[in-house]
Enzyme design. Structure first.
Site, short mmCIF file in Angstrom:
data_model
loop_
_atom_site.label_atom_id
_atom_site.label_comp_id
_atom_site.label_asym_id
_atom_site.label_seq_id
_atom_site.Cartn_x
_atom_site.Cartn_y
_atom_site.Cartn_z
N ASN A 19 13.97 -4.07 -26.56
CA ASN A 19 14.07 -5.43 -26.00
C ASN A 19 12.72 -6.14 -26.06
O ASN A 19 12.66 -7.35 -26.31
CB ASN A 19 14.60 -5.39 -24.56
CG ASN A 19 16.10 -5.26 -24.53
OD1 ASN A 19 16.81 -6.23 -24.86
ND2 ASN A 19 16.60 -4.09 -24.19
N LEU A 99 11.91 -2.72 -8.03
CA LEU A 99 10.75 -3.33 -7.37
C LEU A 99 11.11 -3.68 -5.92
O LEU A 99 12.26 -4.02 -5.62
CB LEU A 99 10.32 -4.58 -8.13
CG LEU A 99 9.76 -4.31 -9.54
CD1 LEU A 99 9.71 -5.60 -10.36
CD2 LEU A 99 8.39 -3.66 -9.47
N HIS A 115 20.31 -6.25 -18.17
CA HIS A 115 21.11 -5.09 -17.77
C HIS A 115 22.21 -4.88 -18.81
O HIS A 115 22.87 -5.84 -19.23
CB HIS A 115 21.74 -5.33 -16.38
CG HIS A 115 22.51 -4.14 -15.92
ND1 HIS A 115 21.89 -2.98 -15.47
CD2 HIS A 115 23.84 -3.90 -15.88
CE1 HIS A 115 22.82 -2.09 -15.16
NE2 HIS A 115 24.01 -2.62 -15.40
N GLU A 153 16.24 -8.90 -4.20
CA GLU A 153 16.03 -7.65 -3.47
C GLU A 153 17.17 -6.65 -3.64
O GLU A 153 17.05 -5.51 -3.25
CB GLU A 153 15.77 -7.96 -1.98
CG GLU A 153 16.90 -8.59 -1.20
CD GLU A 153 17.20 -10.06 -1.57
OE1 GLU A 153 16.44 -10.66 -2.35
OE2 GLU A 153 18.22 -10.57 -1.07
N ALA A 185 24.14 -7.98 -28.03
CA ALA A 185 24.01 -8.77 -26.81
C ALA A 185 22.58 -8.84 -26.28
O ALA A 185 21.98 -9.91 -26.26
CB ALA A 185 24.96 -8.23 -25.74
C1 GAR Z 1 18.23 -1.29 -22.37
O1 GAR Z 1 19.57 -1.04 -22.70
C2 GAR Z 1 18.15 -2.03 -21.05
O2 GAR Z 1 19.16 -2.97 -20.86
C3 GAR Z 1 18.32 -0.89 -20.08
O3 GAR Z 1 17.59 0.19 -20.64
C4 GAR Z 1 17.51 0.04 -22.06
C5 GAR Z 1 16.07 0.01 -22.47
O4 GAR Z 1 15.91 -0.03 -23.86
N1 GAR Z 1 17.84 -1.26 -18.79
C6 GAR Z 1 18.40 -0.85 -17.66
O5 GAR Z 1 19.33 -0.08 -17.62
C7 GAR Z 1 17.76 -1.39 -16.40
N2 GAR Z 1 18.71 -1.38 -15.32
P1 GAR Z 1 14.60 -0.56 -24.58
O6 GAR Z 1 13.42 0.18 -23.94
O7 GAR Z 1 14.80 -0.14 -26.00
O8 GAR Z 1 14.53 -2.04 -24.39
#
Ligand code: GAR
Length: 212
Positions: A19, A99, A115, A153, A185
């Protein structure tokens, strides 16, 4: 937009950083133009996201959660690192820590998170990374997707900015679904939402976010 009026973006990561890469690529292409990625901060050492920052010529720092006794101490260090660099907005891009209220209050409506599901499904405490996709497949849903939301929060509870649905192919593995959701997405929505935030185009009406 002039460099001096661009928002300074801090990206928080904990892992591979695909990301983050989508954000770096969007800035390079000019799709992310109202903000500039000023610093990438990882909560863990030796993650590939820091390599990606380095390759893009962006400062990458590790603020290792494990090296602090308490969450409060960790967040103090994080806040200090961000204020030193005059960061305006925070983008959580695969950041695996929750956080605290106290930290979040310092950046009202200036922290967003991606997410990997359609909130309010498959979200909240314990739903992160691959687990989200495992639960979606176990449940048998036919459609999943991704959500970018403001951070408040409540874990994954902040106002929704953008969502995109992804059809689940028959027989796909959790890993396959994770890749698909990222590609179809997350990697599209996160740069879009970051640009909207940096361009001050997100207006709040209670829980509803109106895109100007
Ligand atoms: C992604 O799918 C992101 O949406 C998820 O972890 C992955 C990280 O991938 N985040 C969560 O689950 C946070 N609640 P990346 O390090 O390759 O971006």
């Amino acid at each position: 937009m002039n460099i001096h009026t661009k928002k300074k973006i801090g990206v928080l990561v904990s892992g591979g950083g695909t990301n983050l890469q989508a954000l770096l690529d969007a800035e390079k292409r000019g799709d992310l133009k109202s903000g500039t990625i000023s610093v990438v901060i990882s909560s863990k050492p030796d993650v590939f996201a820091l390599e990606r920052a380095k390759k893009a010529g962006v400062e990458g720092i590790c603020v290792d959660r494990k090296s602090f006794k308490t969450k409060e101490n960790f967040e103090e260090a994080l806040h200090h690192t961000l204020t030193e660099r005059n960061v305006d907005v925070l983008v959580l891009a695969g950041f695996m820590l929750v956080l605290s209220d106290n930290f979040i209050k310092q950046y009202p409506d200036r922290i967003i998170n991606v997410h990997p599901a359609l909130i309010p499904s498959f979200c909240g405490d314990g739903f992160y990374g691959l687990k989200v996709h495992e639960r979606a497949l176990e449940y048998g849903v036919k459609v999943t997707g991704a959500t970018v939301h403001f951070v408040n929060e409540v874990t994954d509870g902040g106002a929704i900015i953008l969502q995109r649905a992804v059809d689940i192919p028959e027989g796909i593995s959790p890993q396959g679904l994770q890749q698909l959701v990222m590609e179809k997405a997350e990697h599209i929505l996160l740069p879009q939402a970051t640009e909207l935030l940096c361009a001050d185009r997100l207006q709040r009406d209670g829980r509803r976010v109106i895109i100007q």
